[in-house]
Design a protein around this motif. Structure first.
Motif, PDB file in Angstrom:
ATOM      1  N   MET A  43     -29.581 -34.093  17.022  1.00  0.00           N
ATOM      2  CA  MET A  43     -29.917 -32.781  17.597  1.00  0.00           C
ATOM      3  C   MET A  43     -30.183 -32.910  19.093  1.00  0.00           C
ATOM      4  O   MET A  43     -29.762 -32.064  19.884  1.00  0.00           O
ATOM      5  N   GLY A  44     -30.892 -33.966  19.474  1.00  0.00           N
ATOM      6  CA  GLY A  44     -31.179 -34.190  20.888  1.00  0.00           C
ATOM      7  C   GLY A  44     -29.915 -34.356  21.715  1.00  0.00           C
ATOM      8  O   GLY A  44     -29.793 -33.808  22.812  1.00  0.00           O
ATOM      9  N   ASP A  45     -28.952 -35.109  21.174  1.00  0.00           N
ATOM     10  CA  ASP A  45     -27.680 -35.301  21.885  1.00  0.00           C
ATOM     11  C   ASP A  45     -26.931 -33.980  22.044  1.00  0.00           C
ATOM     12  O   ASP A  45     -26.397 -33.679  23.118  1.00  0.00           O
ATOM     13  N   LEU A  46     -26.862 -33.198  20.974  1.00  0.00           N
ATOM     14  CA  LEU A  46     -26.168 -31.904  21.046  1.00  0.00           C
ATOM     15  C   LEU A  46     -26.852 -30.960  22.034  1.00  0.00           C
ATOM     16  O   LEU A  46     -26.189 -30.309  22.852  1.00  0.00           O
ATOM     17  N   LEU A  47     -28.163 -30.893  21.966  1.00  0.00           N
ATOM     18  CA  LEU A  47     -28.900 -30.008  22.870  1.00  0.00           C
ATOM     19  C   LEU A  47     -28.774 -30.461  24.323  1.00  0.00           C
ATOM     20  O   LEU A  47     -28.674 -29.635  25.226  1.00  0.00           O
ATOM     21  N   LYS A  48     -28.751 -31.766  24.559  1.00  0.00           N
ATOM     22  CA  LYS A  48     -28.593 -32.281  25.918  1.00  0.00           C
ATOM     23  C   LYS A  48     -27.251 -31.846  26.497  1.00  0.00           C
ATOM     24  O   LYS A  48     -27.154 -31.444  27.657  1.00  0.00           O
ATOM     25  N   CYS A  49     -26.195 -31.911  25.682  1.00  0.00           N
ATOM     26  CA  CYS A  49     -24.874 -31.459  26.152  1.00  0.00           C
ATOM     27  C   CYS A  49     -24.903 -29.981  26.513  1.00  0.00           C
ATOM     28  O   CYS A  49     -24.332 -29.572  27.530  1.00  0.00           O
ATOM     29  N   LEU A  50     -25.571 -29.179  25.691  1.00  0.00           N
ATOM     30  CA  LEU A  50     -25.672 -27.744  25.982  1.00  0.00           C
ATOM     31  C   LEU A  50     -26.520 -27.485  27.224  1.00  0.00           C
ATOM     32  O   LEU A  50     -26.198 -26.624  28.038  1.00  0.00           O
ATOM     33  N   GLU A  51     -27.611 -28.239  27.358  1.00  0.00           N
ATOM     34  CA  GLU A  51     -28.466 -28.095  28.540  1.00  0.00           C
ATOM     35  C   GLU A  51     -27.692 -28.434  29.811  1.00  0.00           C
ATOM     36  O   GLU A  51     -27.850 -27.780  30.844  1.00  0.00           O
ATOM     37  N   ASP A  52     -26.843 -29.462  29.728  1.00  0.00           N
ATOM     38  CA  ASP A  52     -26.054 -29.865  30.891  1.00  0.00           C
ATOM     39  C   ASP A  52     -25.083 -28.773  31.328  1.00  0.00           C
ATOM     40  O   ASP A  52     -24.775 -28.659  32.512  1.00  0.00           O
ATOM     41  N   VAL A  53     -24.605 -27.980  30.384  1.00  0.00           N
ATOM     42  CA  VAL A  53     -23.716 -26.858  30.710  1.00  0.00           C
ATOM     43  C   VAL A  53     -24.510 -25.765  31.423  1.00  0.00           C
ATOM     44  O   VAL A  53     -24.003 -25.105  32.331  1.00  0.00           O
ATOM     45  N   GLY A  54     -25.751 -25.580  31.018  1.00  0.00           N
ATOM     46  CA  GLY A  54     -26.637 -24.639  31.705  1.00  0.00           C
ATOM     47  C   GLY A  54     -26.516 -23.191  31.277  1.00  0.00           C
ATOM     48  O   GLY A  54     -27.046 -22.309  31.930  1.00  0.00           O
ATOM     49  N   GLU A  55     -25.836 -22.919  30.170  1.00  0.00           N
ATOM     50  CA  GLU A  55     -25.648 -21.526  29.755  1.00  0.00           C
ATOM     51  C   GLU A  55     -26.316 -21.183  28.432  1.00  0.00           C
ATOM     52  O   GLU A  55     -26.164 -20.079  27.943  1.00  0.00           O
ATOM     53  N   PHE A  56     -27.044 -22.101  27.851  1.00  0.00           N
ATOM     54  CA  PHE A  56     -27.562 -21.903  26.505  1.00  0.00           C
ATOM     55  C   PHE A  56     -29.070 -22.141  26.436  1.00  0.00           C
ATOM     56  O   PHE A  56     -29.553 -22.803  25.528  1.00  0.00           O
ATOM     57  N   GLU A  57     -29.799 -21.582  27.383  1.00  0.00           N
ATOM     58  CA  GLU A  57     -31.235 -21.853  27.485  1.00  0.00           C
ATOM     59  C   GLU A  57     -31.998 -21.475  26.225  1.00  0.00           C
ATOM     60  O   GLU A  57     -32.827 -22.249  25.741  1.00  0.00           O
ATOM     61  N   GLU A  58     -31.746 -20.293  25.676  1.00  0.00           N
ATOM     62  CA  GLU A  58     -32.477 -19.835  24.498  1.00  0.00           C
ATOM     63  C   GLU A  58     -32.162 -20.701  23.278  1.00  0.00           C
ATOM     64  O   GLU A  58     -33.060 -21.082  22.533  1.00  0.00           O
ATOM     65  N   LEU A  59     -30.899 -21.024  23.078  1.00  0.00           N
ATOM     66  CA  LEU A  59     -30.511 -21.891  21.972  1.00  0.00           C
ATOM     67  C   LEU A  59     -31.162 -23.263  22.116  1.00  0.00           C
ATOM     68  O   LEU A  59     -31.684 -23.815  21.139  1.00  0.00           O
ATOM     69  N   CYS A  60     -31.157 -23.817  23.305  1.00  0.00           N
ATOM     70  CA  CYS A  60     -31.777 -25.127  23.543  1.00  0.00           C
ATOM     71  C   CYS A  60     -33.280 -25.075  23.311  1.00  0.00           C
ATOM     72  O   CYS A  60     -33.858 -25.998  22.725  1.00  0.00           O
ATOM     73  N   ARG A  61     -33.910 -23.998  23.734  1.00  0.00           N
ATOM     74  CA  ARG A  61     -35.353 -23.856  23.526  1.00  0.00           C
ATOM     75  C   ARG A  61     -35.672 -23.842  22.029  1.00  0.00           C
ATOM     76  O   ARG A  61     -36.543 -24.568  21.554  1.00  0.00           O
ATOM     77  N   LYS A  62     -34.921 -23.048  21.267  1.00  0.00           N
ATOM     78  CA  LYS A  62     -35.153 -22.978  19.822  1.00  0.00           C
ATOM     79  C   LYS A  62     -34.808 -24.300  19.145  1.00  0.00           C
ATOM     80  O   LYS A  62     -35.506 -24.737  18.227  1.00  0.00           O
ATOM     81  N   GLY A  63     -33.726 -24.921  19.570  1.00  0.00           N
ATOM     82  CA  GLY A  63     -33.348 -26.214  19.006  1.00  0.00           C
ATOM     83  C   GLY A  63     -34.419 -27.259  19.223  1.00  0.00           C
ATOM     84  O   GLY A  63     -34.733 -28.051  18.313  1.00  0.00           O
ATOM     85  N   ASN A  64     -35.007 -27.286  20.409  1.00  0.00           N
ATOM     86  CA  ASN A  64     -36.067 -28.257  20.685  1.00  0.00           C
ATOM     87  C   ASN A  64     -37.339 -27.935  19.909  1.00  0.00           C
ATOM     88  O   ASN A  64     -38.066 -28.847  19.504  1.00  0.00           O
ATOM     89  N   GLN A  65     -37.592 -26.644  19.648  1.00  0.00           N
ATOM     90  CA  GLN A  65     -38.728 -26.285  18.799  1.00  0.00           C
ATOM     91  C   GLN A  65     -38.540 -26.853  17.392  1.00  0.00           C
ATOM     92  O   GLN A  65     -39.478 -27.394  16.798  1.00  0.00           O
ATOM     93  N   ILE A  66     -37.336 -26.715  16.876  1.00  0.00           N
ATOM     94  CA  ILE A  66     -37.044 -27.248  15.544  1.00  0.00           C
ATOM     95  C   ILE A  66     -37.217 -28.762  15.545  1.00  0.00           C
ATOM     96  O   ILE A  66     -37.830 -29.331  14.632  1.00  0.00           O
ATOM     97  N   ARG A  67     -36.689 -29.425  16.571  1.00  0.00           N
ATOM     98  CA  ARG A  67     -36.821 -30.880  16.644  1.00  0.00           C
ATOM     99  C   ARG A  67     -38.284 -31.300  16.611  1.00  0.00           C
ATOM    100  O   ARG A  67     -38.672 -32.196  15.855  1.00  0.00           O
ATOM    101  N   HIS A  68     -39.110 -30.668  17.440  1.00  0.00           N
ATOM    102  CA  HIS A  68     -40.510 -31.077  17.539  1.00  0.00           C
ATOM    103  C   HIS A  68     -41.306 -30.702  16.295  1.00  0.00           C
ATOM    104  O   HIS A  68     -42.221 -31.419  15.910  1.00  0.00           O
ATOM    105  N   LYS A  69     -40.928 -29.620  15.651  1.00  0.00           N
ATOM    106  CA  LYS A  69     -41.689 -29.175  14.494  1.00  0.00           C
ATOM    107  C   LYS A  69     -41.316 -29.934  13.230  1.00  0.00           C
ATOM    108  O   LYS A  69     -42.175 -30.224  12.406  1.00  0.00           O
ATOM    109  N   TYR A  70     -40.033 -30.258  13.069  1.00  0.00           N
ATOM    110  CA  TYR A  70     -39.574 -30.782  11.790  1.00  0.00           C
ATOM    111  C   TYR A  70     -39.034 -32.199  11.798  1.00  0.00           C
ATOM    112  O   TYR A  70     -38.961 -32.827  10.751  1.00  0.00           O
TER     113      TYR A  70
END
Length: 196
Positions: free
Chosen positions: A155-182
């Protein structure tokens, strides 16, 4: 060997190693058929920067086929054309895919479960030995002691790729919430609600 229309030389040369003296016909950019054996091949040739991705795909298909024969296409060739193009070439069995009905979906689910059970690392760890790709996203892989850590890394690798693109802030925020919570300490069954 003469050039056969629509099939690049590195692919045609590799097909000739698989089926010497055969003639081949192209059915589009990735589907080639032998006129001699009627065998269909999935073929592709990438760019130099795709080498790691091609080898990761080939190795993951080999491992899946070993764990659960028949679940994925057989790999015939995966190599870098060192003589001419320096580009990766990939040739596998061609599988014509279509929509699943309920019966075939259940069968696929059973095969996937069997593959994951039999495909474990002999040491009991989770992950994969070499990097692979989810589309253009590089997955570092490696071995972890728990599925949760493996899931978190993917999940971290996928989110990092999306963060690098810079267009998916909300998705990355939610993805990182899931990572930290679960990802740490809880099982995925809790995440999906199967513990109820």
């Amino acid at each position: 060997m003469p050039f056969q229309s629509g099939i690049p030389h590195p692919i045609l040369n590799a097909l000739a190693r698989i089926e010497p003296d055969a003639k081949f016909v192209s059915h589009g950019s990735t589907h080639v058929q032998s006129l001699s054996s009627n065998q269909s091949y999935y073929v592709k040739m990438g760019r130099e920067r795709d080498i790691e991705q091609y080898f990761g795909e080939a190795e993951s298909l080999r491992v899946m086929a070993t764990a659960c024969p028949g679940i994925c296409p057989h790999i015939f060739e995966c190599f870098v054309d060192e003589e001419a193009t320096k580009r990766p070439v990939f040739i596998s069995e061609y599988k014509s895919l279509g929509p699943l009905n309920k019966r075939s979906a259940v069968e696929l689910g059973s095969l996937l479960a069997e593959m994951h059970e039999k495909g474990r690392n002999p040491t009991g760890q989770f992950g994969f030995a070499i990097p692979t790709y989810c589309g253009a996203s590089r997955m570092r892989n490696g071995w972890e002691n728990t599925w949760e850590k493996t899931f978190d890394k993917m999940m971290g690798d996928l989110l990092k790729c999306l963060e690098d693109v810079g267009e998916f802030e909300e998705l990355c925020r939610k993805g990182n919430q899931i990572r930290h919570k679960y990802a740490f300490g809880l099982t995925l069954s809790v995440f999906y609600g199967y513990d109820k």
